[in-house]
Design a protein around this motif. Structure first.
Motif, mmCIF file in Angstrom:
data_model
loop_
_atom_site.group_PDB
_atom_site.id
_atom_site.type_symbol
_atom_site.label_atom_id
_atom_site.label_comp_id
_atom_site.label_asym_id
_atom_site.label_seq_id
_atom_site.Cartn_x
_atom_site.Cartn_y
_atom_site.Cartn_z
ATOM 1 N N GLU A 156 13.107 5.798 -37.765
ATOM 2 C CA GLU A 156 11.989 4.865 -37.567
ATOM 3 C C GLU A 156 10.672 5.615 -37.366
ATOM 4 O O GLU A 156 9.638 5.262 -37.940
ATOM 5 C CB GLU A 156 12.262 3.964 -36.353
ATOM 6 C CG GLU A 156 13.177 2.793 -36.675
ATOM 7 C CD GLU A 156 13.701 2.082 -35.423
ATOM 8 O OE1 GLU A 156 14.623 1.276 -35.569
ATOM 9 O OE2 GLU A 156 13.185 2.359 -34.309
ATOM 10 N N GLY A 194 13.614 2.662 -43.741
ATOM 11 C CA GLY A 194 14.766 2.955 -42.893
ATOM 12 C C GLY A 194 16.048 3.005 -43.713
ATOM 13 O O GLY A 194 16.906 3.859 -43.491
ATOM 14 N N GLU A 199 16.331 5.879 -34.331
ATOM 15 C CA GLU A 199 14.963 6.036 -33.790
ATOM 16 C C GLU A 199 14.238 7.202 -34.467
ATOM 17 O O GLU A 199 13.023 7.166 -34.651
ATOM 18 C CB GLU A 199 14.968 6.157 -32.262
ATOM 19 C CG GLU A 199 15.887 7.215 -31.695
ATOM 20 C CD GLU A 199 15.817 7.304 -30.158
ATOM 21 O OE1 GLU A 199 14.749 7.028 -29.596
ATOM 22 O OE2 GLU A 199 16.828 7.685 -29.540
#
Lengths: 284, 427
Positions: B197, B237, B194
């Protein structure tokens, strides 16, 4: 007129050495030569060094005096050429006029051209003007005229008299005081390439008849303009006369006074009041 | 004093592109960058020779010679020399705090216009003499006789020649800011993915904002840079997943050079004014600064995370303005580290944190992530400490202006020393 385009800036130490060796036996008229360089890019590190020594802020526009540093090696090459009538050692910078049409950006590619003109009689000899023109994108944006005095030399007969005077106001209120250290000449020599021995040390200056090393006139001019950072018109003419040598070390004052939409300037010794530089800054 | 207060208007901003440390601005000082930034603002809003009410700016890493940094920058700029100025320093909150101070004086009618800014360089950082050497030198300075001087000089040791180099570490804990953030990331169980991201979104959003010309009237090129040097529009990513953690320890380490902000050089400035001043000068009002709040946490002995203070400041600000966390069209949460943003959001969602730490009956709740840092933030742009607040205020004000009247934005900035500065802007 002969125009020679050089690929790189000439190396100044070698030129000064050659100038000393070829000082004798010069004479005649000014050569009709122009030296040029094209597509010159400013080295950011060299600019940062120059800005630091002259106290200019480092920004996106070149300091007003910086193009002189780019053109100066070409002018020295011109003056050390055998065809140049005056001996470089002993020439004294007595006046410098810079005209800028607009600020020049750090990233602009510049074309330089230099030549000599106005070989003129003077009360103490003769003067000659070394001119420089700087263009960007095909249009001239900056030009300068450096007047040098050759003591005891004689100009061609009938030439109009030399003009080395600049008129300024009384300038009786100092705006700033500078302590100019012993090594000011060496520091400016490093960033400008002007390794004329009269600026480097007492010993080398004595060899040319000065009691101590003297500051570069163009450094004094640059530092005075740096003090007016943010207060100069974009299109501007700065005309200064270099009066008495500024012996190192010294403490001097800068006086400024608003005049003619710009400024009058004077740099004087703090104690004796000896005038080193007077000049005018005017919108162009 | 004015009987009534008024809301200060944000007229616009200017910054130079942010450069990575020892990159394009390696030779530029804080004063150079702040002066160039002020001159860019002057050019943009026709302020040449103008006497602005006050210029407030600062730097986090500051040389002793820069004691009057902002005033010196004003004197070297095209503003009137009769423009007063002062320095502030609240670590990474400096730029936003400067804007709040200017806005408050405008609100009180003490000034009609003002400029808030900040500048920082890690390339031209101050290096001090070793503390032991400094003591010896001060002793020599105090000595009155040759004998005393010699005695003082006898204290010199070769090891004292090693200079003191500023470190991005907390004086009281000895931990780097990243190490502190890693502790918080572990406590709040913020995952690697996360964080990566959020980082990718920041880069993509900033690149898209540049591409659509959003920064054309917010950024002035400087020393060869026209975009932030840290910006990686093509990052992904997968690319970020390859980076090794640099903060935190062992298996659980999640924070990399990608999802943490790099050391950066840059400066920013924001022009604030009363509505009347803006109208008189024929200048736009992008937004108003409605209110602001600071908070601080005890990260040394109190068990709270170093960068968690904004989590405490925001509910105070919301309560005072009768707003909920969801009443905003845009959120600008400074991305010191991706994990910091995520931990802050998670804290506001946590019933336990909101009850026990904030004393609230119900959690503040979640925010619509599509409204968060919509034009990218510090992970992509970089983070020259004191310059970040000005970047965010100008960006958010323009975003609100574009969105139309009555839109609202929240700014949240964490700072070293366990502090936080937050503010509300409204169009």
């Amino acid at each position: 007129m002969a125009r020679t385009v050089l690929d790189a800036a000439p190396a100044l130490p070698a030129l000064f050495a050659r100038a000393a060796l070829t000082a004798r036996g010069r004479g005649g008229e000014l050569p009709d030569t122009r030296l040029a360089r094209t597509g010159v890019a400013v080295d950011p590190a060299a600019l940062a060094d120059y800005a630091q020594v002259c106290r200019f802020p480092l920004g996106d526009a070149l300091p007003l005096t910086f193009p002189h540093v780019l053109a100066f090696p070409l002018q020295v090459a011109l003056m050390t050429d055998r065809a140049f009538p005056l001996a470089l050692p002993g020439l004294v910078h007595v006046r410098n006029l810079i005209e800028a049409d607009r600020p020049i950006g750090v990233g602009e590619q510049l074309d330089l051209e230099v030549w000599a003109e106005r070989f003129a009689p003077h009360a103490r000899g003769a003067t000659v003007d070394l001119c420089a023109s700087v263009s960007a994108g095909g249009a001239e944006v900056w030009r300068s005229r450096s007047t040098y005095l050759a003591r005891g030399a004689s100009a061609p007969e009938g030439a109009p008299a030399s003009d080395v005077d600049v008129e300024v106001g009384a300038l009786d209120r100092p705006a700033a005081q500078w302590r100019v250290p012993d090594d000011a000449g060496r520091r400016y020599a490093k960033v400008s390439g002007d390794v004329n021995p009269i600026h480097l040390s007492g010993l080398t200056a004595k060899a040319f008849g000065f009691k101590r090393a003297i500051a570069h006139g163009m450094w004094v001019k640059a530092r005075a303009l740096a003090a007016l950072s943010g207060r100069l018109p974009d299109a501007v003419a700065v005309d200064v006369a270099f009066r008495k040598p500024l012996f190192l070390p010294s403490t001097v004052t800068l006086s400024t006074e608003q005049a003619g939409g710009g400024w009058d300037l004077a740099v004087r010794n703090v104690k004796s009041g000896t005038e080193h530089l007077i000049g005018t800054v005017r919108p162009a | 004093m004015a009987a009534q207060t008024r809301k200060a208007a944000i007229v616009g901003g200017n910054r130079i592109p942010f450069a990575r440390s020892n990159g394009a601005y390696a030779r530029a000082s804080n004063q150079d960058m702040l002066t160039a930034t002020l001159d860019g603002l002057v050019a943009r809003f026709g302020l040449q020779g103008e006497q602005v009410g006050e210029v407030v700016a600062g730097a986090v890493l500051k040389h002793a010679r820069d004691f009057n940094l902002t005033r010196e920058a004003v004197l070297g700029s095209r503003l009137s020399a009769a423009t007063p100025a002062y320095d502030v320093q609240q670590a990474c909150g400096t730029g936003l705090e400067a804007a709040v101070l200017v806005a408050n004086k405008i609100a009180l009618g003490q000034i009609e216009s003002g400029i808030a800014g900040g500048t920082d360089t890690t390339s031209d950082a101050p290096v001090a003499v070793n503390e032991d050497l400094r003591r010896v030198l001060m002793e020599v300075n105090r000595a009155k006789t040759v004998q005393q001087r010699l005695k003082a000089l006898a204290g010199l040791r070769p090891g004292q020649l090693a200079p003191e180099i500023p470190r991005n570490a907390e004086p009281r804990t000895g931990l780097a800011m990243g190490d502190h953030a890693a502790i918080t990331a572990a406590e709040w169980e913020i995952g690697r993915q996360e964080q990566d991201e959020l980082t990718v979104r920041s880069h993509q959003a900033l690149a898209a904002a540049y591409d659509r010309g959003f920064f054309d009237d917010l950024v002035t090129p400087f020393l060869g840079l026209s975009r932030d040097a840290n910006l990686r529009p093509d990052t992904s990513g997968e690319k970020l997943a390859k980076l090794k953690p640099v903060f935190g320890q062992g298996e659980g380490a999640t924070m990399t050079a990608g999802n943490s902000t790099p050391l950066t050089d840059g400066a920013s400035a924001v022009l604030l004014a009363s509505d009347e001043w803006a109208a008189e000068h024929d200048l736009p009002v992008l937004a108003h600064l409605v209110d602001a709040q600071t908070a601080a946490v005890d990260y040394v002995h109190g068990g709270e995370g170093l960068l968690m203070a904004p989590a405490y400041a925001v509910p105070v600000l919301l309560a005072r303005n009768g707003l909920s966390l969801q009443d905003f069209d845009f959120y600008e949460v400074h991305e010191a580290f991706a994990s910091t943003v995520l931990a802050t959001l998670k804290a506001w969602e946590s019933p336990a944190f909101c009850k026990e730490k904030l004393g609230l009956d119900a959690p503040l709740g979640s925010i619509d992530r599509s409204k968060l840092n919509v034009n990218g933030s510090s992970l992509a742009a970089g983070h020259p400490f004191a310059a970040t607040g000005g970047r965010i205020v100008a960006t958010l004000a323009k975003l609100l202006h574009e969105a139309g009247p009555g839109k609202r934005g929240l700014i949240s900035i964490c700072a070293a020393g366990g502090q936080g500065v937050v503010a509300i802007l409204e169009s």
